[in-house]
Design an enzyme around this catalytic site. Structure first.
Site, PDB file in Angstrom:
ATOM      1  N   LYS A 114     -10.782  -3.548  18.536  1.00  0.00           N
ATOM      2  CA  LYS A 114      -9.246  -4.032  18.810  1.00  0.00           C
ATOM      3  C   LYS A 114      -9.006  -4.023  20.546  1.00  0.00           C
ATOM      4  O   LYS A 114      -7.861  -4.279  20.881  1.00  0.00           O
ATOM      5  CB  LYS A 114      -8.382  -3.106  18.106  1.00  0.00           C
ATOM      6  CG  LYS A 114      -8.540  -3.196  16.632  1.00  0.00           C
ATOM      7  CD  LYS A 114      -7.573  -3.038  15.741  1.00  0.00           C
ATOM      8  CE  LYS A 114      -8.006  -3.020  14.208  1.00  0.00           C
ATOM      9  NZ  LYS A 114      -6.825  -3.647  13.461  1.00  0.00           N
TER      10      LYS A 114
ATOM     11  N   ASN B 203       0.902  -1.153  -0.164  1.00  0.00           N
ATOM     12  CA  ASN B 203       0.009  -0.114   0.177  1.00  0.00           C
ATOM     13  C   ASN B 203       0.860   1.262  -0.116  1.00  0.00           C
ATOM     14  O   ASN B 203       2.281   1.251   0.090  1.00  0.00           O
ATOM     15  CB  ASN B 203      -0.983  -0.064   1.120  1.00  0.00           C
ATOM     16  CG  ASN B 203      -0.339  -0.073   2.615  1.00  0.00           C
ATOM     17  OD1 ASN B 203       0.401   0.888   2.958  1.00  0.00           O
ATOM     18  ND2 ASN B 203      -0.273  -1.312   3.161  1.00  0.00           N
TER      19      ASN B 203
ATOM     20  N   ASP C 124      -4.208  -6.368   5.076  1.00  0.00           N
ATOM     21  CA  ASP C 124      -4.984  -7.583   6.058  1.00  0.00           C
ATOM     22  C   ASP C 124      -4.876  -8.781   5.388  1.00  0.00           C
ATOM     23  O   ASP C 124      -5.418  -9.837   5.988  1.00  0.00           O
ATOM     24  CB  ASP C 124      -6.582  -6.913   5.473  1.00  0.00           C
ATOM     25  CG  ASP C 124      -6.694  -5.468   6.551  1.00  0.00           C
ATOM     26  OD1 ASP C 124      -6.176  -5.285   7.403  1.00  0.00           O
ATOM     27  OD2 ASP C 124      -7.380  -4.795   5.700  1.00  0.00           O
TER      28      ASP C 124
ATOM     29  N   LYS D 282     -13.554   0.622  15.704  1.00  0.00           N
ATOM     30  CA  LYS D 282     -12.487  -0.050  15.714  1.00  0.00           C
ATOM     31  C   LYS D 282     -11.652  -0.020  17.018  1.00  0.00           C
ATOM     32  O   LYS D 282     -11.122  -1.084  17.260  1.00  0.00           O
ATOM     33  CB  LYS D 282     -11.738   0.605  14.540  1.00  0.00           C
ATOM     34  CG  LYS D 282     -10.373  -0.057  14.004  1.00  0.00           C
ATOM     35  CD  LYS D 282      -9.848   0.507  12.863  1.00  0.00           C
ATOM     36  CE  LYS D 282     -10.617   0.272  11.289  1.00  0.00           C
ATOM     37  NZ  LYS D 282      -9.887   0.722  10.343  1.00  0.00           N
TER      38      LYS D 282
ATOM     39  N   LYS E 245       8.565 -16.746 -11.283  1.00  0.00           N
ATOM     40  CA  LYS E 245       7.650 -15.681 -11.679  1.00  0.00           C
ATOM     41  C   LYS E 245       6.404 -16.241 -12.475  1.00  0.00           C
ATOM     42  O   LYS E 245       6.599 -17.227 -13.305  1.00  0.00           O
ATOM     43  CB  LYS E 245       8.379 -14.877 -12.741  1.00  0.00           C
ATOM     44  CG  LYS E 245       7.732 -13.581 -12.960  1.00  0.00           C
ATOM     45  CD  LYS E 245       8.861 -12.750 -13.902  1.00  0.00           C
ATOM     46  CE  LYS E 245       7.777 -11.677 -14.545  1.00  0.00           C
ATOM     47  NZ  LYS E 245       8.420 -11.147 -15.780  1.00  0.00           N
TER      48      LYS E 245
ATOM     49  N   PHE F 115      -3.997   3.485  15.221  1.00  0.00           N
ATOM     50  CA  PHE F 115      -4.257   4.375  14.041  1.00  0.00           C
ATOM     51  C   PHE F 115      -5.178   4.045  13.030  1.00  0.00           C
ATOM     52  O   PHE F 115      -5.282   2.668  12.608  1.00  0.00           O
ATOM     53  CB  PHE F 115      -2.816   4.703  13.168  1.00  0.00           C
ATOM     54  CG  PHE F 115      -2.025   5.755  13.997  1.00  0.00           C
ATOM     55  CD1 PHE F 115      -1.490   5.711  15.043  1.00  0.00           C
ATOM     56  CD2 PHE F 115      -1.894   7.075  13.332  1.00  0.00           C
ATOM     57  CE1 PHE F 115      -0.656   6.385  15.633  1.00  0.00           C
ATOM     58  CE2 PHE F 115      -1.103   8.237  13.998  1.00  0.00           C
ATOM     59  CZ  PHE F 115      -0.652   7.834  15.222  1.00  0.00           C
TER      60      PHE F 115
ATOM     61  N   PRO G 205      -2.557 -11.748  10.704  1.00  0.00           N
ATOM     62  CA  PRO G 205      -2.896 -11.637  12.038  1.00  0.00           C
ATOM     63  C   PRO G 205      -2.996 -10.336  12.272  1.00  0.00           C
ATOM     64  O   PRO G 205      -2.509  -9.248  11.643  1.00  0.00           O
ATOM     65  CB  PRO G 205      -1.548 -12.199  12.866  1.00  0.00           C
ATOM     66  CG  PRO G 205      -0.365 -12.239  11.813  1.00  0.00           C
ATOM     67  CD  PRO G 205      -1.000 -12.498  10.418  1.00  0.00           C
ATOM     68  N   ASP G 206      -4.009  -9.899  13.098  1.00  0.00           N
ATOM     69  CA  ASP G 206      -3.988  -8.547  13.506  1.00  0.00           C
ATOM     70  C   ASP G 206      -3.050  -8.248  14.738  1.00  0.00           C
ATOM     71  O   ASP G 206      -3.429  -8.638  15.776  1.00  0.00           O
ATOM     72  CB  ASP G 206      -5.627  -8.265  13.939  1.00  0.00           C
ATOM     73  CG  ASP G 206      -5.764  -6.599  14.402  1.00  0.00           C
ATOM     74  OD1 ASP G 206      -4.763  -5.999  14.895  1.00  0.00           O
ATOM     75  OD2 ASP G 206      -6.772  -6.288  13.800  1.00  0.00           O
ATOM     76  N   ILE G 207      -2.204  -7.500  14.398  1.00  0.00           N
ATOM     77  CA  ILE G 207      -0.822  -7.261  15.252  1.00  0.00           C
ATOM     78  C   ILE G 207      -1.383  -6.639  16.528  1.00  0.00           C
ATOM     79  O   ILE G 207      -1.167  -6.796  17.673  1.00  0.00           O
ATOM     80  CB  ILE G 207       0.219  -6.554  14.611  1.00  0.00           C
ATOM     81  CG1 ILE G 207       0.840  -7.233  13.558  1.00  0.00           C
ATOM     82  CG2 ILE G 207       1.344  -6.467  15.759  1.00  0.00           C
ATOM     83  CD1 ILE G 207       1.555  -6.405  12.691  1.00  0.00           C
TER      84      ILE G 207
HETATM   85  N1  CTP Z   1      -3.289  -3.202  12.406  1.00  0.00           N
HETATM   86  C1  CTP Z   1      -2.642  -4.328  13.022  1.00  0.00           C
HETATM   87  N2  CTP Z   1      -2.334  -5.502  12.136  1.00  0.00           N
HETATM   88  C2  CTP Z   1      -3.475  -5.617  11.297  1.00  0.00           C
HETATM   89  C3  CTP Z   1      -4.037  -4.544  10.811  1.00  0.00           C
HETATM   90  C4  CTP Z   1      -4.207  -3.411  11.471  1.00  0.00           C
HETATM   91  O1  CTP Z   1      -1.721  -4.014  13.982  1.00  0.00           O
HETATM   92  N3  CTP Z   1      -3.151  -6.820  10.411  1.00  0.00           N
HETATM   93  C5  CTP Z   1      -3.244  -1.803  13.261  1.00  0.00           C
HETATM   94  C6  CTP Z   1      -2.691  -0.705  12.524  1.00  0.00           C
HETATM   95  O2  CTP Z   1      -1.290  -0.464  12.860  1.00  0.00           O
HETATM   96  C7  CTP Z   1      -3.667   0.351  12.979  1.00  0.00           C
HETATM   97  C8  CTP Z   1      -4.953  -0.248  13.487  1.00  0.00           C
HETATM   98  O3  CTP Z   1      -4.709  -1.720  13.549  1.00  0.00           O
HETATM   99  O4  CTP Z   1      -3.037   0.877  14.090  1.00  0.00           O
HETATM  100  C9  CTP Z   1      -5.972  -0.027  12.449  1.00  0.00           C
HETATM  101  O5  CTP Z   1      -5.688  -0.518  11.089  1.00  0.00           O
HETATM  102  P1  CTP Z   1      -6.649  -0.557   9.919  1.00  0.00           P
HETATM  103  O6  CTP Z   1      -5.954  -1.061   8.813  1.00  0.00           O
HETATM  104  O7  CTP Z   1      -7.476   0.506   9.901  1.00  0.00           O
HETATM  105  O8  CTP Z   1      -7.678  -1.582  10.557  1.00  0.00           O
HETATM  106  P2  CTP Z   1      -8.319  -2.857  10.012  1.00  0.00           P
HETATM  107  O9  CTP Z   1      -8.502  -3.823  11.263  1.00  0.00           O
HETATM  108  O10 CTP Z   1      -7.424  -3.432   8.986  1.00  0.00           O
HETATM  109  O11 CTP Z   1      -9.609  -2.320   9.628  1.00  0.00           O
HETATM  110  P3  CTP Z   1     -10.286  -2.023   7.861  1.00  0.00           P
HETATM  111  O12 CTP Z   1     -11.078  -3.013   7.681  1.00  0.00           O
HETATM  112  O13 CTP Z   1     -10.830  -0.352   8.298  1.00  0.00           O
HETATM  113  O14 CTP Z   1      -8.964  -2.095   7.237  1.00  0.00           O
END
Ligand code: CTP
Length: 402
Positions: free
Chosen positions: A344, A209, A280, A340, A290, A326, A308-310
């Protein structure tokens, strides 16, 4: 400007690194500081007072007998006007003088007569630096409350390689800025994720991104300046590591997750700030070769699996650090950000209407916490980072102002 209204005495002693002090003077004056240069006789062998005068815009002092000051006491007058004295370069000889209270020239006398802080930036050959006498003297300076910056390691003017090089002017500048910042995060360990992640599809392609990493890096800098020990885990970005910050580079979300969990296990992290724009999803199967296009055939399918959602994982730990998230939302900032934050389970989430802000230097954000929302005025990322560090410090459990 970062150093507006600050009055610094910049002392130069004899050493080839004097040429770097010319650049340092330019950087400091551009940041708004008034620089009063004082040079020892040896320093004038390496760079002329005329050069330093031109760069500082002030007369340069080289002798304690200078009659330019009304009361004829430049050693008192110059130090009283200063917010800090910076000696760069500081030679082994000058360090020995400071450690022993010797004062037989203007710079050593005004350093003795000072009522402000003294920052010393050593510069010498590596053997001189390692000499037990120099090490004793440096330890004495630290005991006396003098701030010693550096030295750096690397190639030296004499052709040898090792410790003793003067810090680069930009590093000295960063250290001076840090010196003037309130130490709102003194003693805290801060872990920050920044930048995008890169999820490979094959050896040459991937999903990423447009996050530049600027906000995360600005926060790391501001937290370090506020006295914290900062570790930055960054995705692929082209940014220099802020002064005083340790850094680990990663590519993928999974590697970022592993690095964050390891840092939290290995150290007693007090604050976790997740600024990274983590992908995500990642490709379910990464091809080792390739992927080739075959004319007339449909494109290969791209199966994705969730990363994973860190942030949520750290917040779910049995005793988590203070977690800050953020969120760049494209619409409904309040509703999406607060949802959000709750999802979280973090005490503070910083929301903005992006992704228009990706890569930009300015930003306008709203803070969402358990008490509601607080909009902050638009600011450049460095000022905003300082404000955010203060906001986080105030909210830290145990803070009497919280
Ligand atoms: N974050 C994270 N790990 C992920 C996704 C997000 O740690 N896999 C953290 C980001 O660093 C940020 C916060 O979660 O601090 C919100 O990120 P965002 O991309 O807006 O959240 P998502 O849960 O991916 O929601 P969205 O569906 O809006 O993308």
């Amino acid at each position: 400007m970062n150093l507006s209204g600050k009055h610094l005495v910049l002392g130069l002693t004899g050493g080839i690194a004097c040429y770097k002090s010319a650049e340092l003077t330019r950087i400091l004056t551009q940041a708004g500081a008034t620089i009063q240069v004082v040079m020892t006789k040896s320093a004038t062998q390496f760079i002329t007072p005329i050069t330093m005068r031109a760069l500082s815009g002030q007369p340069v002092y080289t002798s304690q007998w200078a009659a330019r000051i009304d009361n004829n006491m430049p050693h008192i007058e110059l130090s009283r006007r200063a917010d800090a004295i910076v000696i760069a370069p500081a030679s082994a000889d000058f360090i020995a003088k400071l450690a022993n209270g010797l004062c037989n020239d203007l710079l050593s006398t005004l350093a003795m007569a000072r009522s402000c802080s003294l920052l010393v930036v050593p510069a010498m050959n590596r053997q001189m630096w390692q000499n037990p006498a120099t090490q004793r003297n440096i330890a004495q300076l630290c005991n006396d409350g003098i701030i010693v910056l550096g030295p750096d390691a690397g190639p030296q003017a004499c052709g040898e390689i090792g410790d003793g090089r003067m810090l680069e002017p930009t590093a000295i500048y960063e250290a001076i800025i840090a010196f003037f910042q309130p130490k709102t995060l003194e003693g805290q360990r801060v872990l920050i994720t920044a930048g995008p992640t890169f999820e490979p599809i094959d050896p040459v392609r991937g999903i990423t991104n447009r996050s530049s990493g600027k906000m995360g890096f600005a926060l790391a800098r501001a937290a370090a300046q506020a006295g914290a020990r900062v570790h930055l885990i960054s995705g692929p970005v082209a940014l220099a590591t802020p002064w005083g910050v340790s850094r680990k580079n990663v590519q993928t979300a999974q590697k970022m997750y592993n690095a964050v969990m390891k840092a939290i296990t290995d150290t007693d992290t007090n604050i976790f700030i997740a600024v990274a724009a983590v992908a995500d999803w990642r490709a379910a199967h990464v091809s080792n070769h390739k992927l080739k296009k075959t004319v007339g055939k449909p494109p290969p399918p791209l199966d994705l699996i969730e990363n994973p959602d860190i942030l949520a994982s750290v917040a779910a730990l049995p005793s988590p650090p203070y977690c800050v998230g953020f969120a760049a939302e494209s619409s409904e900032l309040s509703m999406n950000s607060e949802a959000k934050r709750r999802r979280k389970n973090v005490p503070l989430l910083i929301g903005n209407l992006g992704p228009k802000t990706f890569g930009k230097d300015g930003n306008k954000v709203v803070l969402f916490d358990t008490t509601g929302s607080t909009p902050l005025p638009r600011a450049d990322k460095h000022s905003l980072a300082r404000t955010l560090v203060d906001e986080i410090a105030q909210r830290m459990p145990g803070n009497i102002c919280a």
